[in-house]
Scaffold this motif. Structure first.
Motif, PDB file in Angstrom:
ATOM      1  N   ASP A 335     -38.358  64.891  65.035  1.00 22.71           N
ATOM      2  CA  ASP A 335     -39.395  63.885  64.786  1.00 22.71           C
ATOM      3  C   ASP A 335     -38.949  62.506  65.254  1.00 22.71           C
ATOM      4  OD1 ASP A 335     -41.183  65.657  63.711  1.00 22.71           O
ATOM      5  OD2 ASP A 335     -40.711  65.200  61.622  1.00 22.71           O
ATOM      6  N   VAL A 336     -37.732  62.122  64.877  1.00 20.52           N
ATOM      7  CA  VAL A 336     -37.293  60.764  65.217  1.00 20.52           C
ATOM      8  C   VAL A 336     -36.925  60.646  66.698  1.00 20.52           C
ATOM      9  CG1 VAL A 336     -34.880  61.137  64.475  1.00 20.52           C
ATOM     10  CG2 VAL A 336     -35.812  58.826  64.575  1.00 20.52           C
ATOM     11  N   LEU A 337     -36.286  61.659  67.276  1.00 21.69           N
ATOM     12  CA  LEU A 337     -35.931  61.585  68.696  1.00 21.69           C
ATOM     13  C   LEU A 337     -37.182  61.535  69.571  1.00 21.69           C
ATOM     14  CD1 LEU A 337     -32.901  64.060  68.770  1.00 21.69           C
ATOM     15  CD2 LEU A 337     -32.821  61.557  68.945  1.00 21.69           C
ATOM     16  N   GLY A 338     -38.261  62.119  69.075  1.00 23.73           N
ATOM     17  CA  GLY A 338     -39.524  62.108  69.819  1.00 23.73           C
ATOM     18  C   GLY A 338     -40.168  60.731  69.917  1.00 23.73           C
ATOM     19  N   VAL A 339     -39.744  59.784  69.051  1.00 26.40           N
ATOM     20  CA  VAL A 339     -40.342  58.438  69.100  1.00 26.40           C
ATOM     21  C   VAL A 339     -39.335  57.376  69.561  1.00 26.40           C
ATOM     22  CG1 VAL A 339     -42.079  58.965  67.361  1.00 26.40           C
ATOM     23  CG2 VAL A 339     -39.893  57.981  66.634  1.00 26.40           C
ATOM     24  N   VAL A 340     -38.136  57.814  69.948  1.00 22.59           N
ATOM     25  CA  VAL A 340     -37.147  56.879  70.495  1.00 22.59           C
ATOM     26  C   VAL A 340     -37.443  56.703  71.993  1.00 22.59           C
ATOM     27  CG1 VAL A 340     -34.711  56.573  71.077  1.00 22.59           C
ATOM     28  CG2 VAL A 340     -35.345  57.385  68.805  1.00 22.59           C
TER      29      VAL A 340
END
Length: 377
Positions: A335-340
């Motif tokens: 989830d977080v790597l997808g918005v970095v």
């Protein structure tokens, strides 16, 4: 009411507001979309009493008027019509809307517009004007971390804080925390602190994508609501009552190991691990190994499933500090790597039982905290 508009515009407007329609309600009118003439345009509105979305589209108004049309029937019908002019005429006495387009002629039973919940006044002054692209990015980097469990309503929202010239969005679900800050070009008149439902912000991000430049935000006094307006769309949401946890106390202030990895390589390694981690509560193990000065360190991402098998992917990394082995929910990492949006990402860790922090390298305005999982042997 007698109006005409293009099928393409009407269909797009219905798609925007339909997400606010109440799927099941004791009030039949909440399953309808308000269709009303408004200052030379056609206004489409839907609400479930917690979230309301309004969209204005260009139309030729021959007679003023308003009614509410069953949402699914109307949306399905309009999407099936040819790409042509749609003529609509309301028979007030029977509350029947005649919809004509090309060779298609339809009559839809409606509910009187007076039964529809009242909408916010159009002349509300904005407390703040925000850059639409920046706000959309902030929402996308934070809203996913809010809880989907209504047992703790305050965690289903996003804390919105504005102090002087800085705006902060924060969301947490007990297992992770996402925080994003931004400097405002025009500071707010006074400090603002409100908890906005994550779903309302997600809808705002979705509907403000058509090249909008600014979003006006209003928090009318004593109404417990927030109103966001773009040129053609308005999103109204009830605020969540309660006290948001002290999220700043959750953010680790130091670390013993800092690993800098290529964002895309780390993301692909986590995707591969997720295939095998599904059966093991989505647990993926990270084995972080520093090397000598001339040799890159490595982060091994692995997952094991009793039924499926196992997976290990090694990602080269620049590592400062001591070796560590730690487990995370790989879905949270995805989830977080997808918005970095930076080429490299930093993972800061302290111990196998302490939270990890993910930061985009080169940006100081975003961080994400993830609680570790138990390291099974």
């Amino acid at each position: 009411m007698k109006v005409s508009c293009l099928q393409e515009n009407l269909s797009r407007g219905l798609n925007i507001v339909a997400r606010a329609v109440a799927p099941r309600s004791t009030l039949p009118v909440l399953g309808n979309i308000l269709v009303a003439t408004d200052s030379g345009r056609l206004r489409l509105s839907a609400t479930n009493l917690e979230l309301g979305i309004t969209c204005w589209i260009g139309a030729k108004i021959e007679e003023e008027g308003a009614t509410t049309v069953p949402a699914r029937t109307f949306a399905d019908l309009v999407s099936a019509l040819p790409n042509d002019k749609v003529n609509m005429q309301l028979t007030v006495r029977t509350q029947t809307l005649n919809v004509r387009c090309g060779q298609s002629n339809n009559d839809i039973k409606c509910i009187d517009a007076q039964e529809f919940p009242p909408l916010p006044p159009a002349d509300l002054e904005a407390d703040l004007v925000l850059n639409a692209a920046d706000l959309r990015e902030m929402i996308n980097q934070v809203a996913f971390a809010a809880s989907g469990d209504d047992a703790r309503p305050v965690l289903t929202g996003v804390l919105l804080e504005i102090d002087a010239g800085e705006m902060t969005l924060a969301a947490a679900d007990g297992f992770r925390l996402s925080v994003r800050t931004a400097h405002l070009s025009t500071p707010a008149a006074g400090p603002i602190r409100a908890i906005v439902p994550a779903r309302a912000l997600a809808e705002l991000a979705r509907v403000s994508q058509d090249g909008e430049e600014t979003v006006a935000m209003s928090l009318p006094t004593g109404r417990g609501q927030v109103i966001f307006r773009t040129k053609n769309v308005e999103v109204v949401s009830q605020l969540i009552d309660g006290t948001f946890p002290d999220y700043r106390g959750i953010i680790p202030t130091s670390f013993t190991t800092r690993s800098v990895l290529p964002t895309l390589s780390f993301l692909k390694a986590c995707k591969a691990a997720d295939i095998f981690a599904r059966e093991a509560a989505h647990s993926a193990r990270l084995r972080i190994t520093p090397r000598g000065e001339l040799e890159p360190g490595t982060v091994e991402v692995s997952a094991t499933a009793a039924q499926t098998g196992s997976n290990e992917t090694v990602v080269d990394a620049t590592i400062e500090g001591s070796p560590i082995e730690i487990a995370f929910n790989v879905r949270y990492l995805l989830d977080v790597l997808g918005v970095v949006d930076t080429p490299n990402v930093a993972l800061e860790t302290t111990a196998a039982s302490a939270p990890g922090v993910i930061r985009p390298v080169g940006r100081e305005d975003f961080l994400h905290v993830i609680m570790p999982m138990h390291l099974g042997r």
